[in-house]
Design an enzyme around this catalytic site. Structure first.
Site, mmCIF file in Angstrom:
data_model
loop_
_atom_site.group_PDB
_atom_site.id
_atom_site.type_symbol
_atom_site.label_atom_id
_atom_site.label_comp_id
_atom_site.label_asym_id
_atom_site.label_seq_id
_atom_site.Cartn_x
_atom_site.Cartn_y
_atom_site.Cartn_z
ATOM 1 N N GLY A 152 0.872 -1.287 0.147
ATOM 2 C CA GLY A 152 -0.093 0.022 0.145
ATOM 3 C C GLY A 152 0.807 1.264 -0.149
ATOM 4 O O GLY A 152 1.965 1.197 0.464
ATOM 5 N N GLY A 169 0.619 5.637 1.165
ATOM 6 C CA GLY A 169 -0.100 6.773 1.258
ATOM 7 C C GLY A 169 0.593 7.768 0.797
ATOM 8 O O GLY A 169 1.970 7.598 -0.056
ATOM 9 N N PHE A 211 2.878 10.110 2.049
ATOM 10 C CA PHE A 211 4.238 10.259 2.342
ATOM 11 C C PHE A 211 4.946 8.907 2.934
ATOM 12 O O PHE A 211 5.888 8.957 3.600
ATOM 13 C CB PHE A 211 4.443 11.269 3.355
ATOM 14 C CG PHE A 211 4.129 12.517 2.580
ATOM 15 C CD1 PHE A 211 4.667 13.182 1.689
ATOM 16 C CD2 PHE A 211 2.598 13.043 3.116
ATOM 17 C CE1 PHE A 211 4.098 14.417 1.076
ATOM 18 C CE2 PHE A 211 2.307 14.341 2.500
ATOM 19 C CZ PHE A 211 2.969 14.877 1.438
ATOM 20 N N VAL A 246 5.186 4.288 2.746
ATOM 21 C CA VAL A 246 4.929 3.291 1.864
ATOM 22 C C VAL A 246 4.878 2.199 2.750
ATOM 23 O O VAL A 246 5.237 2.231 3.891
ATOM 24 C CB VAL A 246 6.100 2.718 0.827
ATOM 25 C CG1 VAL A 246 7.513 2.973 1.627
ATOM 26 C CG2 VAL A 246 5.982 1.767 -0.008
ATOM 27 N N ASP A 249 -10.909 9.877 12.227
ATOM 28 C CA ASP A 249 -10.796 9.714 10.898
ATOM 29 C C ASP A 249 -11.443 8.276 10.663
ATOM 30 O O ASP A 249 -11.063 7.697 9.711
ATOM 31 C CB ASP A 249 -9.459 9.956 10.338
ATOM 32 C CG ASP A 249 -9.155 9.951 8.876
ATOM 33 O OD1 ASP A 249 -10.325 10.424 8.222
ATOM 34 O OD2 ASP A 249 -8.268 9.849 8.264
HETATM 35 O O1 3AM Z 1 -3.156 1.545 -0.739
HETATM 36 P P1 3AM Z 1 -4.262 1.023 -0.438
HETATM 37 O O2 3AM Z 1 -5.591 1.800 -0.144
HETATM 38 O O3 3AM Z 1 -4.618 -0.245 -1.184
HETATM 39 O O4 3AM Z 1 -5.011 -0.827 3.062
HETATM 40 C C1 3AM Z 1 -4.067 0.002 3.409
HETATM 41 C C2 3AM Z 1 -3.564 1.148 2.100
HETATM 42 O O5 3AM Z 1 -4.010 0.199 0.911
HETATM 43 C C3 3AM Z 1 -2.710 -0.684 3.406
HETATM 44 O O6 3AM Z 1 -1.773 0.350 3.195
HETATM 45 C C4 3AM Z 1 -2.315 1.271 2.324
HETATM 46 C C5 3AM Z 1 -1.935 2.750 3.022
HETATM 47 O O7 3AM Z 1 -2.456 2.993 4.188
HETATM 48 N N1 3AM Z 1 -2.552 -1.072 4.816
HETATM 49 C C6 3AM Z 1 -2.477 -0.391 5.941
HETATM 50 N N2 3AM Z 1 -2.177 -0.882 6.776
HETATM 51 C C7 3AM Z 1 -2.122 -2.290 6.733
HETATM 52 C C8 3AM Z 1 -2.098 -3.464 7.282
HETATM 53 N N3 3AM Z 1 -1.925 -3.504 8.659
HETATM 54 C C9 3AM Z 1 -2.346 -2.155 5.262
HETATM 55 N N4 3AM Z 1 -2.505 -3.472 4.462
HETATM 56 C C10 3AM Z 1 -2.354 -4.867 5.235
HETATM 57 N N5 3AM Z 1 -2.048 -4.725 6.581
#
Ligand code: 3AM
Length: 351
Positions: free
Chosen positions: A34, A36, A38, A40, A156
């Site tokens: 995934g 965000g 800023f 990864v 949020d």
């Molecule tokens: O970029 P996308 O939206 O597909 O679902 C979260 C998001 O995915 C994933 O990381 C991205 C940015 O937040 N994500 C966050 N925490 C996670 C976790 N604990 C995760 N994916 C799997 N396990």
């Protein structure tokens, strides 16, 4: 002079110890799961237990340049999230701050967010009905209640922060991302200001009043509306959106709502109560018939709601694609003029 030298030496030693400890405990793979604006998120593994984990790496320098956030803000997130141990909250295993980067280690969620999972499961032929919604709502309310009992306000709550733990159909959902959460003292309120993700913001936040935990209940209400009908209750963008939230009347006259039960509609109105004194608490909502009697909830498949949710998912996929492109290219220009660093942080990540 020699003192300074010692101090620097100490910091380097400390850094090395951290790196060493991190390496002994976790293996970080190259697989990106995934992104965000800023940060990864990469797949990792906890060496001792062999369980998979999600390691979120945030570059502090980039964050500071663009949003004026610092290590302290991320440490605050870790401090809150590390205390939370609950079956329906994504577990933060630990956090490390090394070489200008923050590493946050979470239990790995195999599934996507709640709305993506709902549409893909419906696509695979599984029924999507009020009893499924009741089950998800119960878990979300239990997670929120647990936070509120500890005076933690998430601020949020939205589909992107509700992740499916496993790939099977019985999987629980878990609340994630305490990036803008706060822990209040007894009767303390949050300082006024627009923070969160606009479509999910409570009227008192939009109106810049002091506010408390009730804002999370409102966001759960917006999410519940979306789970039932597949659309958002308050629409538009910028000031037009804020004006509809200030009126507080959700747009639920679409035909999909004709088959939604009275119990569901009643719980919805308790969550989306304009007056914070009248809004239910998480503990009260858990006692509502729609949540308590989930086995009696309707089993009618809500195909129209699924169709609407597919449109909602497509539009946020597109927005995420565009905003990622913007933030990579220009360093998130949208943020610069905003009054509140966090608000934009969230809207970049969209819904
Ligand atoms: O970029 P996308 O939206 O597909 O679902 C979260 C998001 O995915 C994933 O990381 C991205 C940015 O937040 N994500 C966050 N925490 C996670 C976790 N604990 C995760 N994916 C799997 N396990």
């Amino acid at each position: 002079e020699s003192f300074e030298g010692n101090e620097n030496g100490f910091e380097e030693d400390f850094e090395e110890t951290m790196v060493e400890e991190f390496r002994q405990r976790f293996q970080l793979s190259d697989k990106v799961i995934g992104r965000g604006a800023f940060s990864v998120v990469k797949l990792g593994q906890e060496v001792e237990t062999k369980r998979n984990c999600a390691i979120k790496v945030t570059d502090l320098l980039k964050l500071q340049e663009n949003l004026d956030l610092n290590a302290g803000d991320l440490l605050h997130e870790a401090e809150i999230h590390l205390q939370l141990k609950h079956p329906y909250i994504v577990e933060m295993i630990d956090s490390y701050y090394m070489s200008g980067k923050m590493f946050m280690i979470f239990e790995h969620m195999e599934g996507e967010d709640i709305c993506y999972e709902i549409t893909s499961r419906a696509n695979d032929g599984y029924s999507y009905c009020e009893s499924v919604i009741s089950y998800f709502m119960k878990l979300i309310l239990e997670a929120v209640n647990y936070c509120h009992e500890r005076n933690i306000v998430h601020r949020d709550i939205k589909p992107q922060n509700i992740l499916m733990a496993f790939q099977n159909t019985k999987s629980p959902v878990k609340l994630n991302d305490f990036g803008i959460a706060v822990q209040l003292k007894d009767d303390e309120l949050c300082t006024p200001g627009r923070i969160g993700t606009p479509h999910f913001m409570a009227p008192e936040v939009v109106l810049r009043l002091s506010y408390g935990k009730e804002v999370d209940i409102w966001s759960v209400g917006v999410l519940f509306f979306l789970l039932l009908g597949g659309t958002l209750p308050f629409n538009g963008s910028g000031d037009a959106l804020y004006e509809t939230i200030e009126c507080g009347i959700p747009e639920n006259n679409a035909p999909v709502w004709d088959i939604i039960s009275d119990d569901a509609k009643d719980l919805l109105s308790c969550l989306l109560k304009y007056d914070t004194n009248e809004r239910v608490t998480a503990a009260e909502a858990l006692q509502h018939p729609f949540i308590r009697n989930f086995k009696n909830c309707s089993k009618t498949h809500l195909q129209e709601s699924v169709n609407e949710m597919i449109k909602f998912n497509n539009s946020r996929r597109f927005k995420k694609y565009v905003s990622n492109a913007v933030s990579v290219k220009t360093g998130a220009v949208e943020d610069k003029e905003d009054e509140n660093k966090y608000q934009v942080n969230c809207s970049i990540d969209t819904m």
